[in-house]
Design a protein around this motif. Sequence first.
Motif, short mmCIF file in Angstrom:
data_model
loop_
_atom_site.label_atom_id
_atom_site.label_comp_id
_atom_site.label_asym_id
_atom_site.label_seq_id
_atom_site.Cartn_x
_atom_site.Cartn_y
_atom_site.Cartn_z
N GLY A 31 -36.56 10.61 -12.03
CA GLY A 31 -36.67 11.60 -13.10
C GLY A 31 -36.24 12.97 -12.65
N MET A 32 -36.63 13.35 -11.43
CA MET A 32 -36.25 14.65 -10.91
C MET A 32 -34.73 14.74 -10.75
N ALA A 33 -34.11 13.65 -10.30
CA ALA A 33 -32.65 13.64 -10.16
C ALA A 33 -31.97 13.80 -11.51
N ALA A 34 -32.51 13.14 -12.55
CA ALA A 34 -31.92 13.26 -13.89
C ALA A 34 -32.03 14.69 -14.40
N PHE A 35 -33.16 15.33 -14.16
CA PHE A 35 -33.32 16.72 -14.59
C PHE A 35 -32.44 17.66 -13.77
N ALA A 36 -32.21 17.34 -12.51
CA ALA A 36 -31.30 18.17 -11.71
C ALA A 36 -29.89 18.13 -12.30
N VAL A 37 -29.45 16.95 -12.73
CA VAL A 37 -28.13 16.84 -13.37
C VAL A 37 -28.12 17.63 -14.67
N ALA A 38 -29.23 17.56 -15.43
CA ALA A 38 -29.33 18.34 -16.68
C ALA A 38 -29.18 19.83 -16.40
N HIS A 39 -29.83 20.33 -15.35
CA HIS A 39 -29.73 21.75 -15.02
C HIS A 39 -28.30 22.11 -14.58
N LEU A 40 -27.64 21.22 -13.87
CA LEU A 40 -26.26 21.49 -13.48
C LEU A 40 -25.35 21.59 -14.70
N LEU A 41 -25.61 20.74 -15.70
CA LEU A 41 -24.82 20.82 -16.94
C LEU A 41 -25.13 22.12 -17.69
N TYR A 42 -26.40 22.52 -17.69
CA TYR A 42 -26.74 23.81 -18.29
C TYR A 42 -26.03 24.95 -17.55
N LEU A 43 -26.00 24.87 -16.23
CA LEU A 43 -25.29 25.88 -15.45
C LEU A 43 -23.83 25.96 -15.84
N TRP A 44 -23.21 24.82 -15.98
CA TRP A 44 -21.80 24.76 -16.38
C TRP A 44 -21.62 25.40 -17.75
N ALA A 45 -22.54 25.11 -18.65
CA ALA A 45 -22.45 25.68 -20.00
C ALA A 45 -22.66 27.19 -19.98
N PHE A 46 -23.66 27.66 -19.23
CA PHE A 46 -23.98 29.09 -19.24
C PHE A 46 -22.89 29.94 -18.60
N GLY A 47 -22.19 29.37 -17.60
CA GLY A 47 -21.09 30.08 -16.97
C GLY A 47 -21.56 31.19 -16.03
N LEU A 48 -20.61 31.94 -15.54
CA LEU A 48 -20.89 33.00 -14.56
C LEU A 48 -20.59 34.40 -15.10
N THR A 49 -20.42 34.51 -16.40
CA THR A 49 -20.13 35.81 -17.02
C THR A 49 -21.15 36.08 -18.12
N PRO A 50 -21.85 37.20 -18.06
CA PRO A 50 -21.84 38.25 -17.02
C PRO A 50 -22.62 37.80 -15.79
N LEU A 51 -22.22 38.26 -14.62
CA LEU A 51 -22.80 37.77 -13.37
C LEU A 51 -24.25 38.23 -13.18
N LYS A 52 -24.51 39.54 -13.31
CA LYS A 52 -25.84 40.13 -13.19
C LYS A 52 -26.58 39.67 -11.93
N PRO A 53 -26.06 39.96 -10.74
CA PRO A 53 -26.72 39.54 -9.50
C PRO A 53 -28.08 40.18 -9.29
N GLY A 54 -28.34 41.31 -9.94
CA GLY A 54 -29.63 41.97 -9.79
C GLY A 54 -30.80 41.11 -10.26
N LEU A 55 -30.53 40.12 -11.12
CA LEU A 55 -31.60 39.25 -11.61
C LEU A 55 -32.11 38.31 -10.52
N LEU A 56 -31.33 38.13 -9.46
CA LEU A 56 -31.75 37.22 -8.40
C LEU A 56 -32.98 37.72 -7.67
N LEU A 57 -33.13 39.03 -7.55
CA LEU A 57 -34.25 39.59 -6.78
C LEU A 57 -35.60 39.21 -7.39
N PRO A 58 -35.86 39.47 -8.69
CA PRO A 58 -37.16 39.07 -9.22
C PRO A 58 -37.38 37.56 -9.20
N ILE A 59 -36.30 36.78 -9.36
CA ILE A 59 -36.45 35.32 -9.28
C ILE A 59 -36.89 34.91 -7.89
#
Length: 236
Positions: free
Chosen positions: A110-138
């Motif tokens: 199940g965890m593997a299936a959800f990891a693939v789901a998150h990778l697909l969400y990542l692909w959909a969300f893209g890298l624009t705008p990048l906003k690297p400053g959000l990484l710090l609070p995360i």
Amino acid sequence: MQATLGGSHVDMDTREEGLPGKPRFSAQPHVGRWLSPFFLTCAVYFLLWSPENQPSWVGALIKCLPILYLVVFLWTVYPGGSYSLLLQGALLCSAVGDSCLVWPEAFLHGMAAFAVAHLLYLWAFGLTPLKPGLLLPILLASIPYYGLLLWHLPPDMVLPLTAYSLVLAVMLWRGLARGGSTCWGALLFTLSDAVLAWDLFVHPLPHAHLVVMATYYAAQILIALSAFQSPRLKSN
């Protein structure tokens, strides 16, 4: 060129270019009507679920129905465009993950299936705008939490859960950067997983299952609705 599907106007030119469709929230009442079965299937799940239930395929189907309906919803109301198709793929992977988690021995699957789901969400969300400053609070929130969690994990779970946590954190970053309902969906998805992990591996929490599933279903519908709020940016 535009087409009307299920009361929702869709920009066909953007589909051909691989861009998210132009949002038309003048069609909001029609979208709301289409979503009624989602809320109905969620209610059925919460009414029928009980901690004493034995794992079964019927229980797995009832658990997956809200997510499967979101796939049907996007396919019917918003069938075109790479963004919508990636969301549908992520939802299908999530349904597989939901089914696996009904059986404790299939947790890693199940965890593997959800990891693939998150990778697909990542692909959909893209890298624009990048906003690297959000990484710090995360990072400030994630490192202490997963540091405590790792102390309670069985040895065979440390590596898989660490890898999954990294994928989830990146998905949260991109969801926050995208904004709109995607932002709230990514936050609720992360909260749902955090409560689930703490309840399973650290200390049982009161009403944990209700919290996990309520935030999970809310996260999935908010991400699905982002198909109607997408900026006209290429999904990279």
